[in-house]
Design an enzyme around this catalytic site. Structure first.
Site, mmCIF file in Angstrom:
data_model
loop_
_atom_site.group_PDB
_atom_site.id
_atom_site.type_symbol
_atom_site.label_atom_id
_atom_site.label_comp_id
_atom_site.label_asym_id
_atom_site.label_seq_id
_atom_site.Cartn_x
_atom_site.Cartn_y
_atom_site.Cartn_z
ATOM 1 N N SER A 129 0.824 -1.200 0.000
ATOM 2 C CA SER A 129 0.000 0.000 0.000
ATOM 3 C C SER A 129 0.863 1.256 0.000
ATOM 4 O O SER A 129 1.917 1.301 0.614
ATOM 5 C CB SER A 129 -0.906 0.024 1.239
ATOM 6 O OG SER A 129 -1.670 1.212 1.268
ATOM 7 N N LYS A 184 -4.508 -6.607 3.945
ATOM 8 C CA LYS A 184 -4.482 -5.514 2.957
ATOM 9 C C LYS A 184 -5.907 -5.167 2.507
ATOM 10 O O LYS A 184 -6.246 -3.989 2.320
ATOM 11 C CB LYS A 184 -3.629 -5.916 1.748
ATOM 12 C CG LYS A 184 -3.654 -4.930 0.565
ATOM 13 C CD LYS A 184 -3.174 -3.547 0.968
ATOM 14 C CE LYS A 184 -2.781 -2.693 -0.226
ATOM 15 N NZ LYS A 184 -3.846 -2.453 -1.196
ATOM 16 N N HIS A 187 -7.443 -3.160 5.200
ATOM 17 C CA HIS A 187 -6.840 -1.818 5.079
ATOM 18 C C HIS A 187 -7.610 -1.002 4.039
ATOM 19 O O HIS A 187 -7.984 0.150 4.279
ATOM 20 C CB HIS A 187 -5.367 -1.949 4.676
ATOM 21 C CG HIS A 187 -4.761 -0.687 4.126
ATOM 22 N ND1 HIS A 187 -4.999 -0.251 2.831
ATOM 23 C CD2 HIS A 187 -3.932 0.233 4.671
ATOM 24 C CE1 HIS A 187 -4.355 0.880 2.619
ATOM 25 N NE2 HIS A 187 -3.692 1.191 3.721
ATOM 26 N N ASN A 188 -7.857 -1.599 2.880
ATOM 27 C CA ASN A 188 -8.547 -0.875 1.816
ATOM 28 C C ASN A 188 -9.992 -0.573 2.195
ATOM 29 O O ASN A 188 -10.525 0.483 1.847
ATOM 30 C CB ASN A 188 -8.506 -1.677 0.513
ATOM 31 C CG ASN A 188 -7.149 -1.614 -0.165
ATOM 32 O OD1 ASN A 188 -6.133 -1.391 0.492
ATOM 33 N ND2 ASN A 188 -7.122 -1.815 -1.463
ATOM 34 N N GLU A 191 -9.906 2.292 4.402
ATOM 35 C CA GLU A 191 -9.622 3.442 3.528
ATOM 36 C C GLU A 191 -10.921 3.975 2.917
ATOM 37 O O GLU A 191 -11.154 5.189 2.886
ATOM 38 C CB GLU A 191 -8.648 3.000 2.440
ATOM 39 C CG GLU A 191 -8.279 4.021 1.399
ATOM 40 C CD GLU A 191 -7.428 3.397 0.303
ATOM 41 O OE1 GLU A 191 -7.792 3.552 -0.875
ATOM 42 O OE2 GLU A 191 -6.415 2.728 0.622
#
Length: 483
Positions: A129, A184, A187-188, A191
Site C-alpha cells: 500500500s 491488505k 486496510h482498503n 480506507e
C-alpha cells in the site's frame, strides 16, 4: 551470468517504482515484462546505470537469481497471476519462492499458497500500500503465505518499506495462507470508510455551512496538526487549496461520481461471510454506488425536494463538533475492521499480531495516521482485546465526543445532507453499548413464521425453545439456528 538478489515481473507504475526502491537500498534486481519493449525502455531510461538486469523471458529471469530464488509478480489481480505462476514454476527448484505483490483476493492467495507448496515451492502473497510514491519511497507491506519464506525475504522487505519516526519497519509477517492479502483488503476497506467520512464532513461544511474551499482548506490544515493528523486529511487539505493554471479550483470541476476497484466490496462480503457488523465500510461502498447513478440523481433532485432548512447555529462550534464526530466515527471504523480480522483469524487458523498490523499501517500506506500508534498501544497492553471500544483510551474519546457526534447527525438530518458513514457509525456505537436490543422480537417473528426457535433470558445459553404461536402449528422446530 551475475546472480541477482530478486526478480520482478511487471513493469507498470507500481513494479517500476518498487524495483527502483529495491535498487536504491542496495539490492540487485532482474526485471521482466510481458511486453518486452518495456524492459528495454526501463533499462535504458529510469534504470540506466543502475544494478538491474533486463530479461526477455521468464526462463532468463529465473536463471539469473540467487538461491533460493525469489520471483515477485506485480501484475493485474486475477487470471494473470495464475498464468504467470504456471510459467514460473517449471524454472524453479524446491524451496524457491514466488511472491504476489498485487491486490489479489485473499481466497485466491489461500488457493495459490497450497498449490505452489504442493510443487515443493514457497509462496508469499503480500499487500503493498502507498501507491506510486509509496512504492518508490517506502510502502506499507503486509506479507503472508508460507511461513518459512519470511526469513528469506525479510531483509529486502523491511529495507524497502516505510519506517516509523522511531525507525520501525512498516512491514512484518502477518500470517499463514492468505492472511497478508486479507489484512491488505481490510486496510482498503478502512480506507473506503475514512474517505467517505471525510467527504461527508466536506459536504456539511460546503453545503450546510456555505464555506469556501479556502476556508475548508484552513480547517483541514488545522485538523492535520492535531489528533486527526493523517495522510487522507493532509491530501484533502491540499486538494481544497489547489487551483489550476487558469485559477480554477479543480475540486469544483470534478464530476461527483466515484469509482472503485472492488477491495471495499470484498471487505464487506468477507464481513457478511464472518457474520461481523462492518456497517460503516458497507455504507462507504454503497455511497460510491449511489454516486455512480448521476443522471438518475439529477432527475430525482427535480422531483424529490427536501426540507429547505439552512444552518442557523454557531459555525465555529459546529466545525468543532464535526472534528469530534469524525474522530469518533474513525474509531468505530477501525474497531469494526479489527473485529473482522479477529473473526477471520479464528476461521482460517491465522495467528495475527494486531498491534503489529497497526504498526505496519503507521507509514507508507493510504490510511497512515498518528491515530494508529494508539491502536498499537492498546493491543500491546491487551493482546486479547476484543474491541477497540473496550480500550480505556478509545472508550474515553468516544464518550467525550458523542454529544458533538449526535449534534452533527441531527443537523445533517435537518438540512437533508446525507451522512451514511457518520450515521451508521453512531448507530453501531449505540447498538454495541446496548445491553438489550429488540432482537428478542425479531427472534419471536422468526419462530412464529419459520419455527426457528429462540433462547430464553431465564434459561442457560445454548438451550432452544419453540412456541406454537397460532395454535395451528406443531411441535417440530427448524434444525438450523445461525448461519
Amino acid at each position: 551470468m551475475k546472480q541477482m538478489d530478486i526478480g520482478l515481473i511487471g513493469l507498470a507504475v507500481m513494479g517500476e517504482n518498487l524495483v527502483l526502491n529495491m535498487e536504491s537500498k542496495g539490492f540487485s534486481v532482474a526485471v521482466f515484462n510481458r511486453t518486452v519493449e518495456k524492459v528495454d525502455a526501463f533499462i535504458q531510461g529510469r534504470g540506466a546505470g543502475k544494478n538491474f538486469l533486463g530479461c526477455h523471458s521468464i526462463a532468463e529471469l529465473c536463471a539469473s537469481l540467487k538461491r533460493p530464488r525469489k520471483v515477485m509478480m506485480l501484475v493485474k489481480a486475477g487470471v494473470a497471476v495464475d498464468d504467470f505462476i504456471e510459467q514460473i514454476i517449471p524454472h524453479l527448484e524446491e524451496g524457491d519462492i514466488i511472491i504476489d505483490g498485487g491486490n489479489s483476493h485473499f481466497p485466491d492467495t489461500i488457493r495459490r499458497t497450497a498449490y505452489v507448496e504442493s510443487k515443493g515451492l514457497r509462496y508469499i502473497g503480500t499487500g503493498v500500500s502507498g501507491g506510486e510514491e509509496g512504492a518508490l519511497l517506502g510502502p506499507s507491506m503486509m506479507p503472508g503465505g508460507t511461513p518459512s519464506a519470511w526469513a528469506e525475504v525479510k531483509e529486502i522487505f523491511q529495507k524497502i518499506c516505510a519506517q516509523t519516526d522511531a525507525g520501525e519497519p512498516c512491514c512484518d509477517w502477518v500470517g499463514e495462507g492468505g492472511a497478508g492479502h486479507f489484512v491488505k483488503m481490510v486496510h482498503n476497506g478502512i480506507e473506503y470508510g475514512d474517505m467517505q467520512m471525510i467527504c461527508e464532513t466536506y459536504h456539511l461544511m460546503h453545503s450546510g455551512l456555505g464555506m469556501s474551499n479556502s476556508e475548508m482548506h484552513e480547517v483541514f490544515a488545522e485538523w492535520n496538526r492535531g489528533e486527526l493528523d493523517s495522510y487522507l486529511i493532509e491530501i484533502t487539505r491540499d486538494i481544497l487549496g489547489y487551483k489550476d493554471e487558469d485559477g480554477n479550483e479543480v475540486v469544483d470541476l470534478i464530476l461527483d461520481t466515484a469509482g472503485q476497484k472492488g477491495t471495499g466490496k470484498w471487505t464487506v462480503v468477507a464481513a457478511l461471510d464472518e457474520g461481523q457488523p462492518l456497517t460503516l465500510i458497507g455504507e462507504a461502498v454503497f455511497a460510491r454506488c449511489l454516486s455512480a447513478i448521476k443522471e438518475e440523481r439529477v432527475e430525482a433532485s427535480k422531483l424529490l425536494p427536501g426540507l429547505a432548512k439552512t444552518f442557523d447555529g454557531d459555525k465555529l462550534a459546529f466545525i468543532e463538533d464535526l472534528r469530534k464526530a469524525l474522530y469518533a466515527a474513525k474509531i468505530i471504523s477501525y474497531a469494526q475492521g479489527y473485529q473482522l480480522m479477529r473473526a477471520a483469524a479464528e476461521s482460517y487458523g491465522w495467528h495475527l499480531n494486531y498491534g503489529g498490523i497497526a504498526l505496519m499501517w503507521r507509514g507508507g500506506c493510504i490510511i497512515r495516521s498518528v491515530f494508529l500508534g494508539k491502536i498499537k498501544e492498546a493491543f500491546d497492553k491487551n493482546p486479547e482485546l476484543k474491541n477497540l471500544l473496550l480500550d480505556p483510551f478509545f472508550a474515553e474519546i468516544v464518550k467525550e465526543s458523542q454529544a458533538a457526534w449526535r449534534r452533527v447527525i441531527v443537523k445533517a438530518t435537518e438540512m437533508g445532507i446525507p451522512t451514511p458513514a457518520l450515521s451508521s457509525a453512531l448507530a453501531f456505537f449505540d447498538g454495541y453499548r446496548s445491553e438489550r436490543l429488540p432482537a428478542n422480537l425479531l427472534q419471536a417473528q422468526r419462530d412464529y413464521f419459520g419455527a426457528h426457535t429462540y433462547e430464553r433470558v431465564d434459561k442457560a445459553r445454548g438451550e432452544f425453545f419453540h412456541t406454537n404461536w397460532t395454535g395451528r402449528g406443531g411441535d417440530t422446530a427448524a434444525s438450523t439456528y445461525i448461519v
